[in-house]
Motif scaffolding. Structure first.
Motif, PDB file in Angstrom:
ATOM      1  N   ALA A   1       0.840  -1.195   0.000  1.00 54.38           N
ATOM      2  CA  ALA A   1       0.000   0.000   0.000  1.00 54.38           C
ATOM      3  C   ALA A   1       0.874   1.243   0.000  1.00 54.38           C
ATOM      4  N   GLY A   2       1.990   1.164   0.711  1.00 55.87           N
ATOM      5  CA  GLY A   2       2.929   2.287   0.748  1.00 55.87           C
ATOM      6  C   GLY A   2       3.405   2.622  -0.650  1.00 55.87           C
ATOM      7  N   LYS A   3       3.699   1.570  -1.415  1.00 55.64           N
ATOM      8  CA  LYS A   3       4.166   1.789  -2.797  1.00 55.64           C
ATOM      9  C   LYS A   3       3.064   2.440  -3.628  1.00 55.64           C
ATOM     10  N   THR A   4       1.852   1.961  -3.446  1.00 54.44           N
ATOM     11  CA  THR A   4       0.720   2.510  -4.200  1.00 54.44           C
ATOM     12  C   THR A   4       0.618   4.012  -3.955  1.00 54.44           C
ATOM     13  N   LEU A   5       0.720   4.388  -2.694  1.00 57.00           N
ATOM     14  CA  LEU A   5       0.567   5.812  -2.355  1.00 57.00           C
ATOM     15  C   LEU A   5       1.763   6.616  -2.854  1.00 57.00           C
ATOM     16  N   SER A   6       2.950   6.011  -2.822  1.00 54.67           N
ATOM     17  CA  SER A   6       4.125   6.708  -3.359  1.00 54.67           C
ATOM     18  C   SER A   6       3.938   6.944  -4.853  1.00 54.67           C
ATOM     19  N   ARG A   7       3.388   5.928  -5.512  1.00 60.98           N
ATOM     20  CA  ARG A   7       3.162   6.045  -6.959  1.00 60.98           C
ATOM     21  C   ARG A   7       2.141   7.128  -7.260  1.00 60.98           C
ATOM     22  N   ALA A   8       1.165   7.276  -6.357  1.00 61.85           N
ATOM     23  CA  ALA A   8       0.116   8.268  -6.580  1.00 61.85           C
ATOM     24  C   ALA A   8       0.706   9.671  -6.683  1.00 61.85           C
TER      25      ALA A   8
ATOM     26  N   SER B   1      13.523  10.221 -12.085  1.00 63.19           N
ATOM     27  CA  SER B   1      13.241   9.937 -13.487  1.00 63.19           C
ATOM     28  C   SER B   1      11.754  10.114 -13.772  1.00 63.19           C
ATOM     29  N   ALA B   2      10.909   9.858 -12.774  1.00 65.92           N
ATOM     30  CA  ALA B   2       9.474  10.065 -12.998  1.00 65.92           C
ATOM     31  C   ALA B   2       9.200  11.534 -13.308  1.00 65.92           C
ATOM     32  N   LEU B   3       9.818  12.421 -12.544  1.00 64.04           N
ATOM     33  CA  LEU B   3       9.619  13.854 -12.773  1.00 64.04           C
ATOM     34  C   LEU B   3      10.169  14.247 -14.141  1.00 64.04           C
TER      35      LEU B   3
ATOM     36  N   GLU C   1       1.232  14.333 -13.774  1.00 63.33           N
ATOM     37  CA  GLU C   1       0.659  14.380 -15.120  1.00 63.33           C
ATOM     38  C   GLU C   1      -0.549  15.312 -15.132  1.00 63.33           C
ATOM     39  N   ARG C   2      -1.399  15.142 -14.123  1.00 62.75           N
ATOM     40  CA  ARG C   2      -2.634  15.925 -14.094  1.00 62.75           C
ATOM     41  C   ARG C   2      -2.349  17.401 -13.808  1.00 62.75           C
ATOM     42  N   ILE C   3      -1.317  17.669 -13.006  1.00 61.29           N
ATOM     43  CA  ILE C   3      -0.962  19.061 -12.718  1.00 61.29           C
ATOM     44  C   ILE C   3      -0.553  19.764 -14.008  1.00 61.29           C
ATOM     45  N   PHE C   4       0.314  19.123 -14.763  1.00 60.93           N
ATOM     46  CA  PHE C   4       0.822  19.794 -15.965  1.00 60.93           C
ATOM     47  C   PHE C   4      -0.216  19.820 -17.075  1.00 60.93           C
ATOM     48  N   LEU C   5      -1.122  18.809 -17.049  1.00 58.10           N
ATOM     49  CA  LEU C   5      -2.215  18.833 -18.017  1.00 58.10           C
ATOM     50  C   LEU C   5      -3.097  20.045 -17.727  1.00 58.10           C
ATOM     51  N   GLU C   6      -3.345  20.291 -16.462  1.00 57.90           N
ATOM     52  CA  GLU C   6      -4.159  21.443 -16.048  1.00 57.90           C
ATOM     53  C   GLU C   6      -3.479  22.738 -16.504  1.00 57.90           C
ATOM     54  N   ALA C   7      -2.167  22.808 -16.355  1.00 54.84           N
ATOM     55  CA  ALA C   7      -1.422  23.998 -16.770  1.00 54.84           C
ATOM     56  C   ALA C   7      -1.573  24.220 -18.271  1.00 54.84           C
ATOM     57  N   GLU C   8      -1.521  23.127 -18.993  1.00 55.33           N
ATOM     58  CA  GLU C   8      -1.598  23.205 -20.445  1.00 55.33           C
ATOM     59  C   GLU C   8      -2.999  23.649 -20.864  1.00 55.33           C
TER      60      GLU C   8
END
Lengths: 383, 1066
Positions: A31-38, A76-78, A44-51
């Motif tokens: 579950a920790g990994k899931t939340l880290s992945r979140a 690397s994700a960023l 993606e959604r932040i930058f989509l909103e910016a766009e």
């Protein structure tokens, strides 16, 4: 005052406290990994909103990584999200916060990381960055240079000079002004925007969206909060701020939700409530802390187990709840009808049930004895 | 358990016996009185009786008092052989263990043997010597059931388990029987619960601690989180400490800054003071000069006064002298007139007598008058003199008074002066002492600074050395890296290699995967096949061979033909081939140079190198840091040395000490009284005393000057004072009398003139007399004139002096001088607040300022360090993380708790069911009832279908009405009861899988029952060992089974032993 689109001279997206690389030890490894992945996915959604909002710049107000030296995965994700953008005239400003300060060994000083960042991304890597934005606007950004400090970062922003009519925007990271004992957490004067002559002060640190002070909207000083909630006690998390500043240098702020995960604490006190919970459809992206506080009969106990099994999932079934933390300490077995329940069982099992009931009256053994009874009836029934 | 061998020596009637027992049915036969039952006793004794028991004496053969020895070998499991050797009546027992029944090792001795045996058997016999332990042959239900002497058949049934002193037997039997007793549902529950229970607990009931145990994982999670939390809490507590430290150091810094400010201001004041104090000295000197000038002026004024008085007195003298002269001159004039008259008278007298007589009378009268005139002149002069003398006396008296007063004042002034001198000397000495003390303290501090500087230097050296070492390490490492780098391809070449590898992979991928070649020979043939590069095999193919490969299959059929099947398009193959060749030429040599075998190994080497480079960087940074620290330390040492250098030397100190000039002891006390602020008190004191001294000396000097002046004046006046002083009043009266007589004489003269007579002689005499008188008077005039001249000369000299002095006085402008004195005093007053500093004191103050600066710098440095440390730790984040971890630990603990509860639940369930079973009286009875009742039914041909046994295995538990029970008990013949007991025993042996020894138990049986029992025994012996001691072997085996030649024969699964051949009796 009437505002029209034409009035707007500067559009900004203001976000902060991504905490990439944060661990969630209380939920266990998976579950920790899931939340880290979140935290990664929300980018993606932040930058989509910016766009989508066609902003002029994106201000990222610190604590973007949870530590100054995050795991390679998160760097690397960023990079992946940023390099996909292909922006030309929309700068992104990454501000080191107190979690990821601009220390020597920090990711912000890592040549390979910096080199991999696209041209439109700017790391605030000097004591005071002053940079011109379109339409005679100017940004002042002050990074955190250490994990803790007693210095108000806005103190470095020059005061508005007489005759300076530019739109002035500040970008800093620091603790709330009203906090009592967090003196070393870069305290920011609550009137910093007024004092420094800023038309908008973008700050980061607190995880909920809020105006500072709450009753002052002009010039706004805003915590956008973390875009993806990190704890149960965070109010109004999961947002970014869209900022529109007009010719009169008045800033208007809109809150935009980008987070997917909701954190919820729920106490269930009856079977009905538990059954309702089982029917809910919004549990997949939810961190649920479920407290069972009810007394049930043995058959109901069985049902409780079944529902919990569905919510938690198993090796073969999907969990209904994204992340479930269960407190079942106050789940009690109703033993008033024990005799009726054990009727028909072999005498040995009846005697065992009686023995367990006696043991359940000892507070030290209550939980185990009740559970043993539950097992006894389950096994006897299943057979 | 089963027995394998029994050896007996000197046991009761048996001298010796040795027999080996088979695993199944053992029929041991022999005539009565051979000692069959003795074998049973020996078996029981070997297993149950301690050698020192009183009962053991019964085993001693009565013919020969030797210790009986029994050796019994038995198995508790197929691989667990035990051998017990007991020498009865002696404390001599040994238990040995063996896995193979051959090699035995000693397990226990003496008393421990019985303890171990009872544990092994688990028959419900307490440990020997324990509480409730039996004295003689221990008894328990199971022991009786399995090894009973056949004397009390019913005892087995009567006693049951109830009397067993130890619960072990009951438990063992219960467990053994439970399988039979259970309801299927109970078994299901118990099995499931047991299975879950075993997840958590070991067989012995301890919690499982293996890696896969559920609780282990949960506990590990808790432990891991807790460890992390503890470490973080440590960090946090450090952070809190750092925060406090930083705050404290910040306060210290502020404090030090304030001190610097104060010291600097004080220094500034001292600088101003230094200037002002020299100005003050000038002012003081000026005041002194002006005061001196004023004193001089005042001396002049006094002198003028004295002179004025002198002149006034002299003026009187002159007047007196003038009056005297005038009188004398008048008298002389009168005398001359008298002479002329006398001459006239004489001429007349010479001419006429009468006339002459009258003339004589007139002349006489005139003479008399002249005499009176002289007297009057004299008197007048004397009166004047007397008046002057009175004035002088008056003056003298005044002067004497003044002198007296001056003398009175001078005494205290001198005392005061002496005191002031003394005090000023002491105050000066105190200052000197204070300065000396301060200087000494500074000198002592200097020692400390020097030694500190030395320590700091040593630290610096050590830091430098460390830095150098680290630098060298870094260099060495760097050289190594460089050397290694030499052997490696450069980045470009490495990139090319990587690309080549990728290309090869791509090319090979492009060739496509997989080819299957099926060979179906018409006749068998020898085929060699190569699939890809790797597998080469040659085999005979008869029917069909399928060869599978990724890219290439090569087939060789004898010398006939080589066939190669290759996948992929020819062009692509060529590419791949080309690339592989290129790989060989490009990559492999590079790999060889680099000492690696694959590209990934090369990458690893590079990663390793970059890590080492990082390490070099770290080392360099560490070295630099150390060197910087060393530099800081050296600076500090230098500063300390400089500080120390500025302090006074021992010689200087000694000089200072010598210069104190006052008893040190007194000063020390005084100094101690003043405390640290001594200077601010001693200095004004010193000044006060100096000023007092100046004032006192001035006062004394002025008084002494005045006294001198007065003395001079007194001397002067005394000189002038006449020896005798006539009474002025008397003189005035005389003068008045004389005046009256002169008036009378004048009247008489007038009468005489009227009468007019004279005689020549008389006139001549008178003339002569007159002439003489004239001559006298002329002399007197001369004398008076001389005196007048002298007085005038004195007067003019005095006046001259006075005029000169007065001119000087005037020229001195006393008012101006006094004004100047006042001005100087005022100016001096403006310096009242000025702290007078010596150059040394000033330097000391400079040093103190420097010291506070250094302290402040150090404080700033310390604070900066603390803040730096704090900024690294990050209090808020640490707090946040601690909070997160605390929550995580709580959650993990709850998880652990849940597992623990579940484990506890399964344990409770298992225990509860077991306990319930144990308590369930029907379990044991019904357990035995099944086999016993079944066999009993067979035995009694179904006459007593309801016979059952209760939990205590007592026969009284027979079901049915009381009359039925009575009937049954009555009906059961002795034989039947024996048989029933035997059945119970057999059932128990079967359940326990343990040997049973039956001693002539079928004596009361009829033929039908014998047959039935034979079958029952055979069935039992198939599962466990049965030992039958009998005198009628044919009740159990056929005649053919009896041994003829030897003592023992194995037949029909039965071992038959002729005891007559193995037992030696006395």
């Amino acid at each position: 005052m009437k505002r029209t689109e034409d009035d707007i001279v500067l559009k900004l997206l203001h976000t902060a406290d991504w905490h990439l690389g944060r661990r969630f030890p209380r939920f266990g490894i998976e579950a920790g990994k899931t939340l880290s992945r979140a935290r990664r996915d929300v980018l993606e959604r932040i930058f989509l909103e910016a766009e989508r909002s066609q902003v002029d710049a994106v201000l990222c107000a610190g604590d973007l990584f949870d530590t100054p030296q995050p795991d390679e995965d998160f760097k690397s994700a960023l990079l992946q999200v940023l390099t996909r953008l292909k922006w030309k005239n929309r700068p992104v400003f990454l501000l080191p916060g107190n979690h990821d300060p601009l220390v020597a060994e920090s990711v912000w000083r890592e040549p390979s990381f910096r080199k991999a960042l696209p041209d439109f991304v700017h790391v605030v890597d000097q004591e005071l960055l002053e940079v011109a934005l379109p339409n005679d606007c100017v940004l002042f950004a002050v990074p955190c240079l250490s994990r803790a400090g007693q210095r108000d970062p806005t103190a470095l922003i020059p005061l508005r000079a007489d005759g300076d009519t530019r739109v002035r925007v500040g970008l800093v990271h620091g603790s709330t002004f009203d906090a009592g004992d967090w003196k070393t957490n870069f305290p920011i004067s609550k009137d910093a925007a007024l004092e420094r002559g800023l038309d908008y002060l973008a700050i980061g640190d607190t995880h909920g969206f809020r105006f500072v002070p709450p009753d002052r909207k002009v010039p706004p000083t805003i915590y956008p909060g973390t875009p993806e909630q990190t704890a149960f006690d965070e109010q109004d998390a999961g947002n970014v701020a869209l900022v529109f500043i007009n010719r009169s240098r008045q800033a208007m702020v809109q809150k935009r939700a980008v987070g997917q995960w909701k954190w919820e604490e729920l106490t269930v006190k009856s079977m009905e409530e538990l059954r309702l919970l089982a029917m809910r459809t919004d549990l997949a992206a939810r961190v649920l802390r479920l407290t069972l506080e009810l007394r049930v009969t043995a058959p109901e106990y069985q049902e409780v187990e079944t529902i919990l099994g569905k919510l938690q999932g198993s090796a073969s079934t999907h969990a209904r709840v994204g992340v479930l933390e269960l407190d079942r300490e106050r789940l009690r077995l109703d033993l008033t009808n024990l005799d009726a329940l054990s009727a028909g069982l072999p005498p040995v099992l009846q005697a065992a049930a009686k023995r367990l009931k006696v043991q359940s009256e000892d507070p030290a053994q209550r939980a185990a004895a009740e559970r043993a009874l539950f097992h006894l009836f389950s096994l006897a029934k299943a057979s | 358990m089963r027995f394998s061998k029994l050896q007996i020596e000197n046991f009761m009637a048996i001298v010796s016996a040795e027999l080996e027992l088979g695993p199944g049915l053992n029929v041991l036969y022999g005539p009565n009185d051979l000692g069959k039952s003795t074998l049973g006793v020996a078996l029981r004794a070997a297993l149950l009786l301690p050698t020192t028991s009183a009962t053991a004496s019964e085993y001693v053969p009565w013919q020969q008092p030797v210790s009986p020895v029994v050796t019994l070998t038995f198995l508790t499991d197929e691989a667990k052989h035990w051998r017990v050797v007991k020498r009865f009546t002696e404390n001599d027992a040994t238990l040995s263990f063996s896995k193979d029944g051959k090699e035995f090792s000693v397990d226990s001795h003496e008393r421990a043997v019985d303890e171990k045996l009872r544990k092994l058997l688990g028959w419900g016999i307490t440990s020997p010597g324990g509480r409730g332990g039996p004295r003689g042959m221990p008894e328990s239900f199971i022991a009786n059931a399995l090894l009973a002497a056949q004397t009390d058949v019913e005892g087995i049934l009567r006693d049951g388990l109830v009397k067993d002193p130890d619960t072990g037997g009951k438990l063992k039997l219960t467990e053994a029987l439970s399988a039979l007793a259970q309801d299927p549902l109970v078994r299901h529950v118990l099995d499931a619960a047991q299975k879950e229970h075993e997840q958590h607990f070991t067989v012995t009931g301890r919690r499982k601690s293996g890696l896969n145990a559920p609780l282990t994982q949960a506990s590990e999670a808790v432990k891991k989180l807790t460890d992390e939390l503890v470490s973080l809490q440590h960090t946090l507590s450090q952070s809190v400490a750092l925060e406090e430290d930083a705050k404290r150091l910040h306060d210290l810094w502020l404090d030090a800054q304030q001190k610097v400010e104060v010291a600097e201001q004080s220094l500034k004041r001292a600088q101003a003071g230094l200037k002002r104090s020299s100005e003050k000295q000038v002012a003081e000197q000026k005041l002194a000069a002006e005061q001196q000038a004023l004193a001089q002026v005042d001396v002049l004024a006094a002198r003028v006064q004295v002179l004025e008085a002198d002149i006034a007195a002299n003026a009187l003298e002159v007047k007196t002298q003038e009056a005297a002269l005038q009188s004398a001159q008048q008298a002389a004039k009168a005398a001359a007139l008298a002479v002329r008259e006398a001459e006239e008278v004489h001429r007349k007298a010479s001419s006429a007598d009468g006339e002459a007589e009258r003339a004589v009378a007139r002349a006489t009268l005139k003479e008399e008058l002249a005499k009176h005139s002289v007297s009057r002149a004299e008197l007048t002069s004397r009166l004047e003199k007397a008046k002057a003398a009175a004035r002088v006396a008056d003056e003298l008296k005044k002067l004497n008074d003044t002198r007296k007063k001056l003398n009175e004042q001078l005494g205290p002034a001198r005392t005061q002066l002496a005191e002031a001198t003394e005090e000023a000397a002491m105050a000066g000495a105190l200052m000197n002492y204070g300065q000396w003390r301060t200087a000494s303290e500074v000198a002592q501090s200097a020692e400390k600074w020097r030694s500190e500087a030395k320590t700091v230097r040593a630290d610096a050296l050590s830091k430098s050395t460390t830095a150098l070492k680290v630098q060298q390490n870094a260099k060495t490492l760097e050289d190594e890296i460089a050397a290694r780098r030499e052997t490696l391809p450069d980045d470009k070449a490495r990139g090319a290699l990587a690309k080549l590898r990728r290309d090869i992979d791509l090319a090979e991928a492009a060739l496509g995967g997989g080819v299957t070649v099926v060979v179906k020979p018409r006749s068998p043939l020898l085929l060699r096949s190569t699939a890809d590069e790797n597998s080469v095999e040659e085999k005979k193919v008869a029917k069909e061979l399928s060869i599978e490969a990724d890219r290439r299959v090569q087939l060789s059929i004898g010398d006939l033909v080589d066939i190669e099947v290759v996948t992929g398009a020819a062009e692509k193959r060529k590419d791949a081939e080309h690339l592989r060749k290129k790989w060989k030429t490009d990559a492999l040599p590079a790999f060889e140079r680099a000492g690696v075998r694959t590209l990934s190994e090369l990458d690893e080497v590079f990663t390793e190198l970059s890590e080492q480079l990082e390490r070099v960087k770290t080392l360099r940074a560490t070295a630099l840091q150390s060197e910087r620290e060393a530099e800081t330390l050296r600076d500090r040492a230098k500063m300390l040395d400089e500080k120390a250098a500025g302090t006074p030397s021992t010689e200087q100190l000694d000089e200072k000490r010598a210069a104190i000039g006052y008893p040190l002891e007194a000063l020390e006390k005084l100094f101690a009284g003043l405390g640290s602020q001594w200077e601010s008190q001693a200095r004004p004191l010193n000044e006060l005393k100096s000023a007092a001294l100046t004032q006192a000396s001035k006062l004394a000097a002025s008084l002494e000057g005045d006294l001198k002046l007065t003395d001079a004046r007194l001397a002067d006046l005394s000189e002038k004072a006449p020896g005798t002083v006539e009474d002025v009043t008397q003189l005035t009266q005389s003068l008045e009398t004389l005046e009256r007589s002169l008036e009378k004489g004048a009247e008489r003269l007038k009468q005489l003139e009227q009468e007019g007579t004279g005689a020549k002689k008389q006139t001549e005499a008178r003339l002569e007399q007159a002439q003489q008188q004239l001559a006298q008077l002329e002399t007197a005039v001369n004398v008076a004139s001389d005196a007048l001249n002298a007085a005038r000369a004195t007067q003019s000299a005095r006046q001259g002096e006075r005029d000169g002095t007065a001119a000087q006085l005037k020229a001195a402008h006393r008012e101006a001088v006094a004004a100047r004195v006042e001005a100087a005093k005022k100016q001096l007053a403006t310096f009242a607040d000025v702290e007078v500093l010596t150059a040394e004191q000033f330097t000391a103050r400079e040093r103190s300022v420097e010291l506070t600066r250094v302290t402040a710098e150090q404080a700033r440095h310390d604070f900066a360090n603390a803040e730096g440390a704090l900024s690294k730790v990050g209090g808020p984040q640490a707090r946040e993380q601690v909070r997160q971890l605390e929550e995580a630990v709580l959650v993990a603990k709850a998880r652990e708790q849940l597992i623990e509860v579940d484990a506890a639940a399964w344990r409770l369930l298992v225990e509860a069911v077991r306990e319930a079973e144990k308590e369930d009286s029907s379990s044991l009875g019904s357990a035995l009832a099944v086999p016993v009742t079944q066999r009993f039914a067979e035995l009694t041909k179904g006459r007593y279908p309801s016979v059952k046994f209760d939990a205590a295995l007592q026969l009284s538990g027979i079901e049915g009405t009381q009359s039925e029970k009575d009937e049954l008990l009555n009906v059961l013949s002795v034989g039947t009861r024996d048989h029933l007991a035997t059945l119970v025993r057999l059932a128990i042996a079967l359940q326990l899988q343990s040997t049973i020894v039956l001693d002539d138990h079928l004596v009361h049986s009829d033929v039908t029952r014998l047959a039935w029992f034979r079958e029952a025994l055979a069935n039992t012996a198939a599962k466990t060992q049965v030992v039958v001691l009998t005198c009628r072997p044919l009740d159990y085996v056929s005649e053919a089974a009896l041994p003829i030649a030897g003592a023992m024969k194995d037949a029909e699964g039965t071992r038959v032993i002729d005891l007559a051949k193995v037992i030696k009796r006395r």
